[in-house]
Write an enzyme that holds these catalytic residues in place. Sequence first.
Site, PDB file in Angstrom:
ATOM      1  N   CYS A  31      -5.035  21.088  18.521  1.00 41.55           N
ATOM      2  CA  CYS A  31      -3.641  20.805  18.844  1.00 41.55           C
ATOM      3  C   CYS A  31      -2.688  21.702  18.061  1.00 41.55           C
ATOM      4  O   CYS A  31      -1.780  22.285  18.631  1.00 41.55           O
ATOM      5  CB  CYS A  31      -3.318  19.357  18.558  1.00 41.55           C
ATOM      6  N   GLY A  43       5.957  -2.260   6.540  1.00 47.37           N
ATOM      7  CA  GLY A  43       7.347  -2.690   6.664  1.00 47.37           C
ATOM      8  C   GLY A  43       8.210  -1.833   7.554  1.00 47.37           C
ATOM      9  O   GLY A  43       7.867  -0.698   7.907  1.00 47.37           O
ATOM     10  N   GLU A  44       9.350  -2.406   7.919  1.00 49.23           N
ATOM     11  CA  GLU A  44      10.343  -1.719   8.745  1.00 49.23           C
ATOM     12  C   GLU A  44      11.495  -1.306   7.813  1.00 49.23           C
ATOM     13  O   GLU A  44      12.293  -2.148   7.391  1.00 49.23           O
ATOM     14  CB  GLU A  44      10.820  -2.673   9.850  1.00 49.23           C
ATOM     15  N   CYS A  97       4.702  -5.840  16.042  1.00 43.74           N
ATOM     16  CA  CYS A  97       4.043  -4.940  17.001  1.00 43.74           C
ATOM     17  C   CYS A  97       2.569  -5.369  17.111  1.00 43.74           C
ATOM     18  O   CYS A  97       1.912  -5.581  16.090  1.00 43.74           O
ATOM     19  CB  CYS A  97       4.162  -3.488  16.555  1.00 43.74           C
ATOM     20  N   CYS A 140      -0.439  -3.414  15.310  1.00 37.53           N
ATOM     21  CA  CYS A 140      -0.281  -3.059  13.897  1.00 37.53           C
ATOM     22  C   CYS A 140      -0.725  -4.206  12.995  1.00 37.53           C
ATOM     23  O   CYS A 140      -0.286  -5.342  13.172  1.00 37.53           O
ATOM     24  CB  CYS A 140       1.183  -2.708  13.641  1.00 37.53           C
ATOM     25  N   SER A 183      10.710   6.063   9.031  1.00 39.87           N
ATOM     26  CA  SER A 183      10.208   5.772  10.377  1.00 39.87           C
ATOM     27  C   SER A 183      10.605   4.360  10.780  1.00 39.87           C
ATOM     28  O   SER A 183      10.406   3.408  10.029  1.00 39.87           O
ATOM     29  CB  SER A 183       8.676   5.900  10.371  1.00 39.87           C
ATOM     30  N   SER A 190       9.180   5.272  16.192  1.00 36.50           N
ATOM     31  CA  SER A 190       7.889   4.903  16.786  1.00 36.50           C
ATOM     32  C   SER A 190       8.120   4.513  18.229  1.00 36.50           C
ATOM     33  O   SER A 190       8.602   3.418  18.505  1.00 36.50           O
ATOM     34  CB  SER A 190       7.270   3.738  16.009  1.00 36.50           C
ATOM     35  N   LEU A 191       7.801   5.406  19.131  1.00 37.59           N
ATOM     36  CA  LEU A 191       8.086   5.163  20.552  1.00 37.59           C
ATOM     37  C   LEU A 191       6.975   4.301  21.163  1.00 37.59           C
ATOM     38  O   LEU A 191       7.207   3.184  21.592  1.00 37.59           O
ATOM     39  CB  LEU A 191       8.244   6.499  21.285  1.00 37.59           C
ATOM     40  N   ASN A 192       5.781   4.838  21.217  1.00 36.10           N
ATOM     41  CA  ASN A 192       4.582   4.062  21.563  1.00 36.10           C
ATOM     42  C   ASN A 192       4.562   3.457  22.968  1.00 36.10           C
ATOM     43  O   ASN A 192       3.651   2.705  23.306  1.00 36.10           O
ATOM     44  CB  ASN A 192       4.338   2.919  20.567  1.00 36.10           C
ATOM     45  N   CYS A 224       5.950  -7.334   7.627  1.00 40.61           N
ATOM     46  CA  CYS A 224       6.941  -6.773   8.556  1.00 40.61           C
ATOM     47  C   CYS A 224       7.281  -7.841   9.590  1.00 40.61           C
ATOM     48  O   CYS A 224       6.411  -8.593  10.020  1.00 40.61           O
ATOM     49  CB  CYS A 224       6.387  -5.533   9.247  1.00 40.61           C
ATOM     50  N   ASN A 251      -5.674   3.668  15.088  1.00 40.92           N
ATOM     51  CA  ASN A 251      -6.562   3.438  13.958  1.00 40.92           C
ATOM     52  C   ASN A 251      -7.064   1.994  14.075  1.00 40.92           C
ATOM     53  O   ASN A 251      -6.298   1.070  13.839  1.00 40.92           O
ATOM     54  CB  ASN A 251      -5.719   3.633  12.690  1.00 40.92           C
ATOM     55  N   GLU A 273       0.830  -1.217   0.000  1.00 42.50           N
ATOM     56  CA  GLU A 273       0.000   0.000   0.000  1.00 42.50           C
ATOM     57  C   GLU A 273       0.856   1.256   0.000  1.00 42.50           C
ATOM     58  O   GLU A 273       1.947   1.276   0.546  1.00 42.50           O
ATOM     59  CB  GLU A 273      -0.883   0.030   1.253  1.00 42.50           C
ATOM     60  N   CYS A 294       3.063   8.441   1.326  1.00 40.16           N
ATOM     61  CA  CYS A 294       3.438   7.465   2.347  1.00 40.16           C
ATOM     62  C   CYS A 294       3.771   6.160   1.623  1.00 40.16           C
ATOM     63  O   CYS A 294       2.969   5.656   0.832  1.00 40.16           O
ATOM     64  CB  CYS A 294       2.285   7.288   3.325  1.00 40.16           C
TER      65      CYS A 294
HETATM   66  N1  SAH Z   1       7.778   0.105  10.670  1.00 37.68           N
HETATM   67  C1  SAH Z   1       7.949   1.492  10.783  1.00 37.68           C
HETATM   68  C2  SAH Z   1       7.178   2.283   9.769  1.00 37.68           C
HETATM   69  C3  SAH Z   1       5.795   1.814   9.426  1.00 37.68           C
HETATM   70  S1  SAH Z   1       4.588   1.923  10.689  1.00 37.68           S
HETATM   71  C4  SAH Z   1       7.588   1.940  12.194  1.00 37.68           C
HETATM   72  O1  SAH Z   1       7.014   1.174  12.940  1.00 37.68           O
HETATM   73  O2  SAH Z   1       7.930   3.078  12.526  1.00 37.68           O
HETATM   74  C5  SAH Z   1       4.244   3.685  10.692  1.00 37.68           C
HETATM   75  C6  SAH Z   1       3.621   4.194  11.967  1.00 37.68           C
HETATM   76  O3  SAH Z   1       2.272   3.704  12.105  1.00 37.68           O
HETATM   77  C7  SAH Z   1       4.351   3.767  13.236  1.00 37.68           C
HETATM   78  O4  SAH Z   1       4.580   4.889  14.048  1.00 37.68           O
HETATM   79  C8  SAH Z   1       3.371   2.818  13.919  1.00 37.68           C
HETATM   80  O5  SAH Z   1       3.542   2.866  15.320  1.00 37.68           O
HETATM   81  C9  SAH Z   1       2.038   3.370  13.447  1.00 37.68           C
HETATM   82  N2  SAH Z   1       0.931   2.407  13.496  1.00 37.68           N
HETATM   83  C10 SAH Z   1       0.938   1.102  13.219  1.00 37.68           C
HETATM   84  N3  SAH Z   1      -0.305   0.581  13.347  1.00 37.68           N
HETATM   85  C11 SAH Z   1      -1.124   1.594  13.710  1.00 37.68           C
HETATM   86  C12 SAH Z   1      -2.519   1.694  13.987  1.00 37.68           C
HETATM   87  N4  SAH Z   1      -3.331   0.652  13.901  1.00 37.68           N
HETATM   88  N5  SAH Z   1      -3.020   2.904  14.320  1.00 37.68           N
HETATM   89  C13 SAH Z   1      -2.212   3.998  14.374  1.00 37.68           C
HETATM   90  N6  SAH Z   1      -0.893   3.960  14.114  1.00 37.68           N
HETATM   91  C14 SAH Z   1      -0.341   2.768  13.794  1.00 37.68           C
HETATM   92 FE1  SF4 Z   2       3.907  -2.287  12.104  1.00 39.75          FE
HETATM   93 FE2  SF4 Z   2       6.039  -0.639  12.020  1.00 39.75          FE
HETATM   94 FE3  SF4 Z   2       5.748  -2.447  14.010  1.00 39.75          FE
HETATM   95 FE4  SF4 Z   2       6.289  -3.265  11.531  1.00 39.75          FE
HETATM   96  S1  SF4 Z   2       7.581  -2.057  12.857  1.00 39.75           S
HETATM   97  S2  SF4 Z   2       4.819  -4.190  12.939  1.00 39.75           S
HETATM   98  S3  SF4 Z   2       5.119  -1.797  10.321  1.00 39.75           S
HETATM   99  S4  SF4 Z   2       4.439  -0.683  13.581  1.00 39.75           S
END
Ligand code: SAH
Ligand code: SF4
Length: 367
Positions: free
Chosen positions: A350, A176-177, A130, A133, A208, A231-233, A126, A307, A106, A119
């Site tokens: 914001c 993907g990463e 996570c 995701c 990212s 991506s800290l999260n 991937c 999302n 995509e 994007c």
């Molecule tokens: N793999 C890389 C880049 C792709 S993911 C990474 O993880 O950074 C891009 C961003 O989407 C990341 O910040 C991830 O945390 C976020 N993401 C993944 N799934 C999501 C979801 N369901 N809702 C909102 N953000 C999401």
């Molecule tokens: Fe999803 Fe990015 Fe985590 Fe891969 S690294 S599983 S694309 S959030």
Amino acid sequence: MAHTWDLPAPEAGPILRPNAAGLSPGELGSLLVNLGEPAWRGKQLFSGLLRQRWTRWEQFTTLSKALRARLEAQVDLAWPAIVLSETSADGSTKHVFRLSDERQIEGVFMPYEDRVTLCLSSQVGCAMGCTFCATGQMGIIRNLSAAEIVGQVVTMLNHHAHSFDRPVNLVFMGMGEPLHNLDHLMAAFEILTDAEGLAIPPRRITVSTAGLVNGIDRLGIYPRRPRLALSLNGTTDEHRSRIMPVNRVWNLEALADSLGRFPLQSGERITLEYVLLKGVTDSLEDGRRLAAYARRFPSKVNLIPFNPHEGSGFEPPEEARISALCRLLVEAGIPVSVRRSRGQDVAGACGQLVREGRFLKPQKPEA
Ligand code: SAH
Ligand code: SF4
């Protein structure tokens, strides 16, 4: 008698043909020299591909018909095919691409007043797993080639007939990463930034990562490189490891060290993406720890309300909580934005808070 050092007889395997979209002007030049042509024709071919965005051999009218036929015998001109496009109310269009092995990825085209942002995917699936995701749940299928990465850009720009009236930003935030596919990513980066082609400035390209410290360190060695988003999260190792398995290999401390030593240009900031999962990552304590983490190196925070997708088991946060966290970060002096589900930043409460934030350090306008 055969000796052990004898090489086995070569088998007639598939003839590997490079894809033109993944070759640099120099590589195209070598190809043409091998065909008895001058090397400068490589630039001509490259600019046809990346500046004119020609996608079929018959469009390359700068080259003779005979040369086109000989090139066609040597290289592929295969672009990701758009099989589905969905445009949302906010004007962004999600495209599903079919690759030459029938796999699908995509990409999203997001038009703004002053720019367009694409994007991009870096892999099919991937490996990072996570838990929140959808891509992570499908596992890794394969890396994308440089040609497939470049192909997403050219195909989307052509589909939307983009005329470079507005600058183009690229973000590797699709499937993907990217740091798991750094070699192909950087080959694509060189092609996309080349002055003879699309000439996208490196500062307009953001990669990212989920936090592969070895990949971040490797990226930092390149003198020309994209910007970095992380991506800290999660704000404690316990919480982050639960949703991002990579944290068990490189924890928050190792990550902060690596971000601290990542070479930044003056005014450059690392983007910290922070997905808000209701009751999991969206507490006010999380906000305070996030602010403290963000202060350890030049950074800005992008809050991403979750999302939802089927079977994830997570929920998006309450609106009031998003605003509260946003305010907390602004008051802590951290530049912050909120990304809405379709990938577009909203200039809502914001964004206004950011502009009004008294404690904000002056920020360079966003590239
Ligand atoms: N793999 C890389 C880049 C792709 S993911 C990474 O993880 O950074 C891009 C961003 O989407 C990341 O910040 C991830 O945390 C976020 N993401 C993944 N799934 C999501 C979801 N369901 N809702 C909102 N953000 C999401
Ligand atoms: Fe999803 Fe990015 Fe985590 Fe891969 S690294 S599983 S694309 S959030």
